[in-house]
Design an enzyme around this catalytic site. Structure first.
Site, PDB file in Angstrom:
ATOM      1  N   HIS A  25      -5.707 -28.416 -82.752  1.00  0.00           N
ATOM      2  CA  HIS A  25      -6.187 -29.718 -82.257  1.00  0.00           C
ATOM      3  C   HIS A  25      -7.493 -30.108 -82.951  1.00  0.00           C
ATOM      4  O   HIS A  25      -8.494 -30.435 -82.297  1.00  0.00           O
ATOM      5  CB  HIS A  25      -6.385 -29.675 -80.740  1.00  0.00           C
ATOM      6  CG  HIS A  25      -6.403 -31.041 -80.115  1.00  0.00           C
ATOM      7  ND1 HIS A  25      -5.888 -31.309 -78.870  1.00  0.00           N
ATOM      8  CD2 HIS A  25      -6.867 -32.240 -80.566  1.00  0.00           C
ATOM      9  CE1 HIS A  25      -6.044 -32.581 -78.568  1.00  0.00           C
ATOM     10  NE2 HIS A  25      -6.638 -33.173 -79.589  1.00  0.00           N
ATOM     11  N   ILE A  26      -7.457 -30.100 -84.271  1.00  0.00           N
ATOM     12  CA  ILE A  26      -8.677 -30.320 -85.046  1.00  0.00           C
ATOM     13  C   ILE A  26      -8.566 -31.520 -85.974  1.00  0.00           C
ATOM     14  O   ILE A  26      -9.500 -31.810 -86.741  1.00  0.00           O
ATOM     15  CB  ILE A  26      -9.037 -29.036 -85.823  1.00  0.00           C
ATOM     16  CG1 ILE A  26     -10.529 -28.993 -86.162  1.00  0.00           C
ATOM     17  CG2 ILE A  26      -8.143 -28.854 -87.043  1.00  0.00           C
ATOM     18  CD1 ILE A  26     -11.440 -28.974 -84.975  1.00  0.00           C
ATOM     19  N   ALA A  27      -7.464 -32.257 -85.924  1.00  0.00           N
ATOM     20  CA  ALA A  27      -7.314 -33.413 -86.814  1.00  0.00           C
ATOM     21  C   ALA A  27      -8.449 -34.410 -86.640  1.00  0.00           C
ATOM     22  O   ALA A  27      -8.883 -35.052 -87.601  1.00  0.00           O
ATOM     23  CB  ALA A  27      -5.968 -34.093 -86.569  1.00  0.00           C
ATOM     24  N   TRP A  28      -8.937 -34.546 -85.420  1.00  0.00           N
ATOM     25  CA  TRP A  28      -9.990 -35.517 -85.107  1.00  0.00           C
ATOM     26  C   TRP A  28     -11.386 -35.055 -85.528  1.00  0.00           C
ATOM     27  O   TRP A  28     -12.329 -35.846 -85.516  1.00  0.00           O
ATOM     28  CB  TRP A  28     -10.023 -35.751 -83.595  1.00  0.00           C
ATOM     29  CG  TRP A  28     -10.526 -34.539 -82.853  1.00  0.00           C
ATOM     30  CD1 TRP A  28      -9.815 -33.416 -82.555  1.00  0.00           C
ATOM     31  CD2 TRP A  28     -11.841 -34.325 -82.358  1.00  0.00           C
ATOM     32  NE1 TRP A  28     -10.601 -32.514 -81.897  1.00  0.00           N
ATOM     33  CE2 TRP A  28     -11.862 -33.042 -81.760  1.00  0.00           C
ATOM     34  CE3 TRP A  28     -13.012 -35.087 -82.352  1.00  0.00           C
ATOM     35  CZ2 TRP A  28     -12.988 -32.496 -81.162  1.00  0.00           C
ATOM     36  CZ3 TRP A  28     -14.141 -34.547 -81.761  1.00  0.00           C
ATOM     37  CH2 TRP A  28     -14.125 -33.265 -81.170  1.00  0.00           C
ATOM     38  N   ARG A  56      -0.042 -36.119 -78.994  1.00  0.00           N
ATOM     39  CA  ARG A  56      -0.058 -35.301 -77.786  1.00  0.00           C
ATOM     40  C   ARG A  56       1.048 -34.260 -77.887  1.00  0.00           C
ATOM     41  O   ARG A  56       2.173 -34.568 -78.273  1.00  0.00           O
ATOM     42  CB  ARG A  56       0.137 -36.164 -76.529  1.00  0.00           C
ATOM     43  CG  ARG A  56      -1.074 -37.040 -76.191  1.00  0.00           C
ATOM     44  CD  ARG A  56      -2.253 -36.187 -75.725  1.00  0.00           C
ATOM     45  NE  ARG A  56      -3.417 -36.966 -75.348  1.00  0.00           N
ATOM     46  CZ  ARG A  56      -4.432 -37.253 -76.167  1.00  0.00           C
ATOM     47  NH1 ARG A  56      -4.398 -36.832 -77.428  1.00  0.00           N
ATOM     48  NH2 ARG A  56      -5.469 -37.951 -75.735  1.00  0.00           N
ATOM     49  N   THR A  62       0.191 -35.431 -84.425  1.00  0.00           N
ATOM     50  CA  THR A  62      -1.247 -35.301 -84.205  1.00  0.00           C
ATOM     51  C   THR A  62      -1.660 -36.080 -82.960  1.00  0.00           C
ATOM     52  O   THR A  62      -2.847 -36.371 -82.780  1.00  0.00           O
ATOM     53  CB  THR A  62      -2.043 -35.817 -85.422  1.00  0.00           C
ATOM     54  OG1 THR A  62      -1.659 -37.173 -85.692  1.00  0.00           O
ATOM     55  CG2 THR A  62      -1.802 -34.970 -86.650  1.00  0.00           C
ATOM     56  N   THR A 113     -10.548 -40.199 -76.328  1.00  0.00           N
ATOM     57  CA  THR A 113      -9.760 -41.398 -76.048  1.00  0.00           C
ATOM     58  C   THR A 113      -8.873 -41.195 -74.827  1.00  0.00           C
ATOM     59  O   THR A 113      -8.800 -42.044 -73.945  1.00  0.00           O
ATOM     60  CB  THR A 113      -8.908 -41.769 -77.269  1.00  0.00           C
ATOM     61  OG1 THR A 113      -9.777 -42.028 -78.381  1.00  0.00           O
ATOM     62  CG2 THR A 113      -8.071 -43.001 -76.994  1.00  0.00           C
ATOM     63  N   GLU A 171      -3.573 -26.305 -74.046  1.00  0.00           N
ATOM     64  CA  GLU A 171      -4.630 -26.059 -75.032  1.00  0.00           C
ATOM     65  C   GLU A 171      -5.875 -25.510 -74.351  1.00  0.00           C
ATOM     66  O   GLU A 171      -6.382 -26.147 -73.406  1.00  0.00           O
ATOM     67  CB  GLU A 171      -4.960 -27.353 -75.785  1.00  0.00           C
ATOM     68  CG  GLU A 171      -3.785 -27.868 -76.601  1.00  0.00           C
ATOM     69  CD  GLU A 171      -4.040 -29.222 -77.244  1.00  0.00           C
ATOM     70  OE1 GLU A 171      -3.246 -29.623 -78.100  1.00  0.00           O
ATOM     71  OE2 GLU A 171      -5.035 -29.886 -76.872  1.00  0.00           O
ATOM     72  N   ASP A 205      -0.563 -30.500 -84.638  1.00  0.00           N
ATOM     73  CA  ASP A 205      -1.983 -30.264 -84.397  1.00  0.00           C
ATOM     74  C   ASP A 205      -2.273 -30.172 -82.898  1.00  0.00           C
ATOM     75  O   ASP A 205      -3.403 -29.895 -82.505  1.00  0.00           O
ATOM     76  CB  ASP A 205      -2.822 -31.389 -85.015  1.00  0.00           C
ATOM     77  CG  ASP A 205      -4.319 -31.142 -84.886  1.00  0.00           C
ATOM     78  OD1 ASP A 205      -4.774 -30.063 -85.326  1.00  0.00           O
ATOM     79  OD2 ASP A 205      -5.025 -32.001 -84.326  1.00  0.00           O
TER      80      ASP A 205
END
Length: 309
Positions: free
Chosen positions: A281-284, A231, A229, A71, A260, A255
């Protein structure tokens, strides 16, 4: 059309192929040093986090489209693309449930203090207890708590549904400095002062960068939980650390970080706290969300190809 997919290892599922005639080249990852050579003959680039600026556009004279499997588009110089007539396309709402589930999982972990209870099992505290259970850590029920959501997109809406199912009261928090409070919202200051949990789902821009620093965190309800979750750069990590250590914050779940992957000496990597949850950064990243992002990205490519063949 020559399509080049530069970062296939950023997804755990393969991208589908476009239906229109094309040539496909795929790389598991692409370094800055490799980038210019790999895009020199590309008509369409598929990227995730690779940065595309003026120098990259100059290195890719045939380029007509950049399709992100994400996104956020802050890694692409959109003004330079417009000037060159290069279409930039992203994917939205491919997995709001995935991110909202992760945020809800963090809220549950921190309100029920799951990591801390587990530590008390492994350090022998439960074995040494006179009774069948421990009452070492106070806990609150979700149905006695208020969730404040900053950012009213699809993810925030999905999280609101989950939270209400657990009995939480839910409020939407207005932007800081807004001249008026929209219907159905509470002011930024009211949200800080009254919410037991604040979950961030707002974009990163000049107004929100570093928003949750010492001053804003000090105005949060004592014992409140902060979940991010969205930025990483929305929060100031030294301020988060200080607020947790003095028990002003009841918990933090992040997250996302500002860099990163983060270096090993990053404050949020090198420092640990029992009420601070850091995930990579794995929530998605549920398989269904990854499949959706790939399907939608290639749908956009197909539509572009159909219009430009």
């Amino acid at each position: 059309m020559n399509i080049v997919w530069l970062e296939s290892e950023t997804l755990a599922v393969p991208l589908p192929r476009p239906a229109c005639p094309h040539q496909w080249t795929e790389y598991p990852y692409t370094t800055k040093e490799q980038l210019h050579a790999r895009i020199a003959e590309a008509d369409i680039l598929i990227i995730n986090k690779v940065k595309i600026g003026q120098a990259e556009l100059d290195a890719a004279p045939r380029l007509k489209m950049i399709q992100l499997v994400a996104t956020g588009m802050d890694n692409v110089d959109q003004a330079a693309c417009r000037a060159r007539g290069v279409k930039v396309s992203n994917v939205v709402n491919y997995g709001p449930g995935s991110v909202a589930e992760h945020a809800m999982a963090c809220i549950l972990q921190l309100t029920r203090r799951v990591p801390e209870w587990q530590a008390l099992v492994h350090d022998g505290s439960w074995s040494a207890s006179r009774f069948f259970c421990l009452h070492t850590l106070p806990m609150n029920s979700l149905d006695q708590m208020t969730l404040g959501i900053l950012g009213s997109g699809a993810i925030g809406g999905k999280l609101a549904d989950f939270a209400r199912a657990f009995g939480m009261a839910v409020v939407h928090i207005e932007r800081q400095g807004a001249s008026s409070v929209r219907e159905g919202y509470v002011s930024f200051e009211h949200g800080l002062a009254h919410c037991d949990v604040i979950s961030l789902h707002c974009p990163l821009n000049d107004q929100t960068r570093g928003l949750f620093g010492d001053e804003v965190i000090a105005k949060m309800k004592p014992g409140a939980i902060l979940v991010n979750t969205a930025r990483g750069a929305l929060v100031q990590f030294a301020a988060v650390k200080a607020a947790l250590e003095r028990d002003h914050l009841g918990g933090v779940a992040l997250d996302v970080l500002d860099v990163e992957p983060p270096p090993k000496d990053h404050l949020m990597v090198s420092w640990q706290h029992p009420r601070c949850i850091i995930t990579p950064h794995i929530a998605w990243g549920t398989e269904s969300a990854q499949s959706n992002v790939g399907r939608l990205a290639i749908k956009h490519v197909d539509e572009f190809l159909a219009e430009n063949q």
